[in-house]
Design a protein around this motif. Structure first.
Motif, mmCIF file in Angstrom:
data_model
loop_
_atom_site.group_PDB
_atom_site.id
_atom_site.type_symbol
_atom_site.label_atom_id
_atom_site.label_comp_id
_atom_site.label_asym_id
_atom_site.label_seq_id
_atom_site.Cartn_x
_atom_site.Cartn_y
_atom_site.Cartn_z
ATOM 1 N N PHE A 1 -27.502 -27.303 8.977
ATOM 2 C CA PHE A 1 -26.186 -27.538 8.380
ATOM 3 C C PHE A 1 -25.108 -27.604 9.450
ATOM 4 N N SER A 2 -24.018 -28.274 9.106
ATOM 5 C CA SER A 2 -22.823 -28.351 9.924
ATOM 6 C C SER A 2 -21.668 -28.672 8.981
ATOM 7 N N ASP A 3 -20.509 -29.019 9.557
ATOM 8 C CA ASP A 3 -19.424 -29.529 8.729
ATOM 9 C C ASP A 3 -18.659 -30.573 9.525
ATOM 10 N N TYR A 4 -17.557 -31.037 8.974
ATOM 11 C CA TYR A 4 -16.853 -32.176 9.562
ATOM 12 C C TYR A 4 -15.687 -31.779 10.467
ATOM 13 N N ARG A 5 -15.652 -30.562 10.945
ATOM 14 C CA ARG A 5 -14.636 -30.218 11.939
ATOM 15 C C ARG A 5 -14.922 -30.976 13.231
ATOM 16 N N HIS A 6 -13.921 -31.105 14.074
ATOM 17 C CA HIS A 6 -14.084 -31.845 15.328
ATOM 18 C C HIS A 6 -14.739 -30.990 16.406
ATOM 19 N N LEU A 7 -14.401 -29.688 16.465
ATOM 20 C CA LEU A 7 -15.033 -28.792 17.431
ATOM 21 C C LEU A 7 -16.346 -28.316 16.804
ATOM 22 N N LEU A 8 -17.413 -28.944 17.205
ATOM 23 C CA LEU A 8 -18.686 -28.894 16.497
ATOM 24 C C LEU A 8 -19.252 -27.489 16.307
ATOM 25 N N LEU B 1 -10.053 -34.192 38.714
ATOM 26 C CA LEU B 1 -9.958 -34.991 37.497
ATOM 27 C C LEU B 1 -11.035 -34.608 36.483
ATOM 28 N N ARG B 2 -12.235 -34.325 36.997
ATOM 29 C CA ARG B 2 -13.332 -33.965 36.093
ATOM 30 C C ARG B 2 -13.010 -32.666 35.359
ATOM 31 N N PHE B 3 -12.497 -31.691 36.075
ATOM 32 C CA PHE B 3 -12.154 -30.401 35.481
ATOM 33 C C PHE B 3 -11.067 -30.575 34.418
ATOM 34 N N ALA B 4 -10.033 -31.317 34.747
ATOM 35 C CA ALA B 4 -8.926 -31.498 33.807
ATOM 36 C C ALA B 4 -9.380 -32.265 32.569
ATOM 37 N N GLY B 5 -10.109 -33.347 32.771
ATOM 38 C CA GLY B 5 -10.525 -34.171 31.638
ATOM 39 C C GLY B 5 -11.486 -33.462 30.704
ATOM 40 N N ALA B 6 -12.465 -32.772 31.283
ATOM 41 C CA ALA B 6 -13.465 -32.093 30.456
ATOM 42 C C ALA B 6 -12.825 -30.993 29.616
ATOM 43 N N ASN B 7 -11.979 -30.198 30.221
ATOM 44 C CA ASN B 7 -11.375 -29.094 29.483
ATOM 45 C C ASN B 7 -10.313 -29.564 28.508
ATOM 46 N N LEU B 8 -9.615 -30.645 28.824
ATOM 47 C CA LEU B 8 -8.693 -31.212 27.851
ATOM 48 C C LEU B 8 -9.441 -31.744 26.636
ATOM 49 N N GLY B 9 -10.647 -32.279 26.859
ATOM 50 C CA GLY B 9 -11.455 -32.738 25.733
ATOM 51 C C GLY B 9 -11.842 -31.613 24.801
ATOM 52 N N VAL B 10 -12.272 -30.474 25.388
ATOM 53 C CA VAL B 10 -12.645 -29.315 24.568
ATOM 54 C C VAL B 10 -11.429 -28.783 23.817
ATOM 55 N N ILE B 11 -10.318 -28.645 24.530
ATOM 56 C CA ILE B 11 -9.097 -28.151 23.890
ATOM 57 C C ILE B 11 -8.618 -29.131 22.828
ATOM 58 N N GLY B 12 -8.732 -30.430 23.135
ATOM 59 C CA GLY B 12 -8.263 -31.450 22.207
ATOM 60 C C GLY B 12 -8.976 -31.418 20.876
ATOM 61 N N MET B 13 -10.270 -31.163 20.888
ATOM 62 C CA MET B 13 -11.012 -31.111 19.634
ATOM 63 C C MET B 13 -10.556 -29.933 18.778
ATOM 64 N N GLY B 14 -10.297 -28.805 19.410
ATOM 65 C CA GLY B 14 -9.770 -27.664 18.669
ATOM 66 C C GLY B 14 -8.392 -27.957 18.099
ATOM 67 N N LEU B 15 -7.533 -28.639 18.893
ATOM 68 C CA LEU B 15 -6.205 -29.004 18.416
ATOM 69 C C LEU B 15 -6.277 -30.021 17.286
ATOM 70 N N ALA B 16 -7.286 -30.911 17.346
ATOM 71 C CA ALA B 16 -7.442 -31.899 16.276
ATOM 72 C C ALA B 16 -7.730 -31.223 14.941
ATOM 73 N N ASP B 17 -8.546 -30.180 14.963
ATOM 74 C CA ASP B 17 -8.808 -29.429 13.727
ATOM 75 C C ASP B 17 -7.537 -28.768 13.212
ATOM 76 N N ALA B 18 -6.770 -28.182 14.119
ATOM 77 C CA ALA B 18 -5.519 -27.532 13.720
ATOM 78 C C ALA B 18 -4.528 -28.561 13.179
ATOM 79 N N GLU B 19 -4.479 -29.729 13.821
ATOM 80 C CA GLU B 19 -3.578 -30.789 13.372
ATOM 81 C C GLU B 19 -3.906 -31.216 11.939
ATOM 82 N N GLU B 20 -5.192 -31.379 11.638
ATOM 83 C CA GLU B 20 -5.579 -31.802 10.286
ATOM 84 C C GLU B 20 -5.299 -30.728 9.249
ATOM 85 N N ARG B 21 -5.462 -29.465 9.629
ATOM 86 C CA ARG B 21 -5.140 -28.391 8.681
ATOM 87 C C ARG B 21 -3.650 -28.379 8.366
ATOM 88 N N LEU B 22 -2.847 -28.687 9.383
ATOM 89 C CA LEU B 22 -1.397 -28.635 9.209
ATOM 90 C C LEU B 22 -0.873 -29.858 8.460
#
Length: 483
Positions: free
Chosen positions: A306-313, A445-466
């Motif tokens: 099972f899973s769900d449709y959140r962005h941060l898997l 660049l790799r460090f910034a991009g990878a961690n922004l991606g992880v943070i971004g998915m969490g923010l995307a979930d928060a954005e949709e809740r709001l």
């Protein structure tokens, strides 16, 4: 055998069992003491040398040995077979591929996307067939995956996924209305409504420790040599340099006509792989076994994942012994693709996982978490997994599964075997075959991009809740993550 396995366990075995619930369970049940096989301590010659002792290497060895028993095949593993992602994952033998069908269509065309989807669906059945035929008892149960849609935004996405799957005509997704979910599952919604769900039948629940260790034993019985505690230092066409980690300090070279690199996320520690693969940690927890009446309330059946449709898997399964095995993303990327056992333990992520499990299934109550573990998965720059082989150099590579490797490794093994044997087959014509991803950017660049991606998915979930609207952040990141 149970008492003997426990009695003979050495310090190294005790360390290996801590790598995951799955490996610990092998020792606790007396099934496998995890004692390392012998190291390679002298120069040697083989037809094929496989770097890495996980499922990619083992499925490749299996396919080659079955096709041509005369081949001399060696597997070199730094720790023990299954120590990496193959023995730590969520136990989903699924038809998931890192790139969506629509993304594959844009890059390779409709027919290629359909062929890739068909190959992935067929691979789930193939793993079940081979494990049954070879007597690998790995709790394989084809119960499908339930993907809960807990908000109106998620329900809209779920309906679109079912419609999109119908366009390609391979995946048999079903949309379950909230009424159906309400009757069958004790899962909470985030909008004070009963969730809807998508059901995907192309997935089986597996005990990955039993699978990878069982497959290692099978390939040994076919004449494949597995050398554990043998660190690969470098390789080139026809040569693999190694160092024994058995205390002898021995170094040497394997001469081989063909060399396959199958290290997935751990390959980031090797100079020749470093920028081809980005290692991102995924973490998991396992609960104590739950009573049958609790599972009746929860509604997840044996064999179902099972899973769900959140962005941060997040992802989970009901284990054969009635535990929740539940995992998710959220751990940060470490500078320079650094790999460390300390990165497998993140109290913040573990706490989030336990809280999320309780939010999804309130019936879990105060069930105790018995195991916490993690490990790196491998991500290619374009999120496009590959099975590649260069016949001119005799060197091949497979990986970039982004956590979807438990089944994809089987397809990789069969594809690599066909490529190495010079066969022109449906597998060698798939769009992932010989795909070459671009390299990841250098630091920082790799460090910034990878961690922004992880943070971004969490923010995307928060954005949709709001906003209760599809996330702008997720839409912006989507093309970068294979969608």
């Amino acid at each position: 055998m149970g008492r003997a396995a426990r009695r003979e366990a050495d310090p190294a075995s005790e360390a290996y069992r801590r790598a995951s619930f799955w490996l610990d369970d092998l020792v606790a049940s007396g099934r496998d003491a995890l004692r390392p096989r012998s190291s390679l301590t002298a120069n040697a010659w083989f037809d094929v040398c496989l770097v890495g002792g996980g499922l990619t290497a083992l499925w490749t060895a299996y396919s080659l040995a079955k096709a041509d028993p005369s081949l001399r095949i060696a597997v070199l593993e730094r720790e023990i077979a299954g120590f990496g992602a193959s023995g730590r994952n969520g136990g989903w033998c699924s038809a998931l591929f890192p790139r969506s069908a629509a993304s594959l269509e844009r890059e390779h065309g409709w027919e290629a996307a359909v062929a890739m989807r068909r190959a992935m669906v067929e691979t789930v059945a193939e793993v079940g067939r081979v494990t049954a035929a070879e007597g690998i008892e790995c709790d394989f149960a084809a119960g499908g995956t339930v993907l809960f849609a807990r908000t109106e935004v998620q329900r809209s996405t779920a309906r679109a996924d079912v419609e999109e799957a119908g366009r390609f005509g391979v995946d048999r997704l079903e949309y379950w209305e909230p009424g159906t979910v309400g009757r069958r599952f004790g899962v909470e919604g985030a909008d004070d409504q009963t969730p809807a769900a998508v059901f995907d039948p192309a997935c089986a629940r597996v005990h990955p420790g039993k699978l990878v260790r069982g497959l290692a034993s099978v390939v040994e019985s076919l004449g494949v040599a597995i050398f554990e505690r043998t660190e690969v230092l470098d390789w080139s066409a026809g040569r693999v340099r190694f160092r024994a980690l058995d205390g002898s300090g021995a170094t040497g070279t394997v001469s081989a006509r063909q060399v396959i690199v199958a290290t997935e996320g751990y390959g980031a520690a090797l100079p020749r792989v470093k920028r081809r693969i980005l290692p991102i940690y995924s973490l998991m927890i396992a609960t104590e076994p739950l009573a049958d009446d609790v599972w009746d309330e929860i509604g997840i059946e044996h064999g179902q994942t099972f899973s769900d449709y959140r962005h941060l898997l997040v992802y989970g399964q009901r284990t054969a012994d009635n535990r929740f095995a539940f995992g998710g993303r959220g751990a940060r990327y470490h500078w320079g693709s650094r790999l460390s056992p300390a990165s497998e333990q993140d109290d913040r992520v573990f706490s989030h996982l336990r809280a999320t499990l309780g939010e999804l299934f309130p019936a879990v109550g105060d069930a105790r978490v018995t195991h916490r573990w993690g490990g790196p998965l491998g991500i290619a720059r374009d999120w496009h997994a590959t099975a590649s082989f260069n016949p001119k150099t005799g060197v091949g590579f497979a990986g970039g599964y982004v956590g979807d490797g438990l089944s994809t490794t089987n397809l990789a093994g069969r594809t690599l075997a066909d490529l190495m044997l010079g066969r022109d087959t449906e597998l060698t014509r798939l769009p992932w075959t010989n795909h070459r991803s671009p390299l990841w950017e250098p630091e920082p660049l790799r460090f910034a991009g990878a961690n922004l991606g992880v943070i971004g998915m969490g923010l995307a979930d928060a954005e949709e809740r709001l906003t209760r609207r599809p996330s702008f952040i997720a839409r912006a990141i989507g093309p970068l993550v294979g969608h």
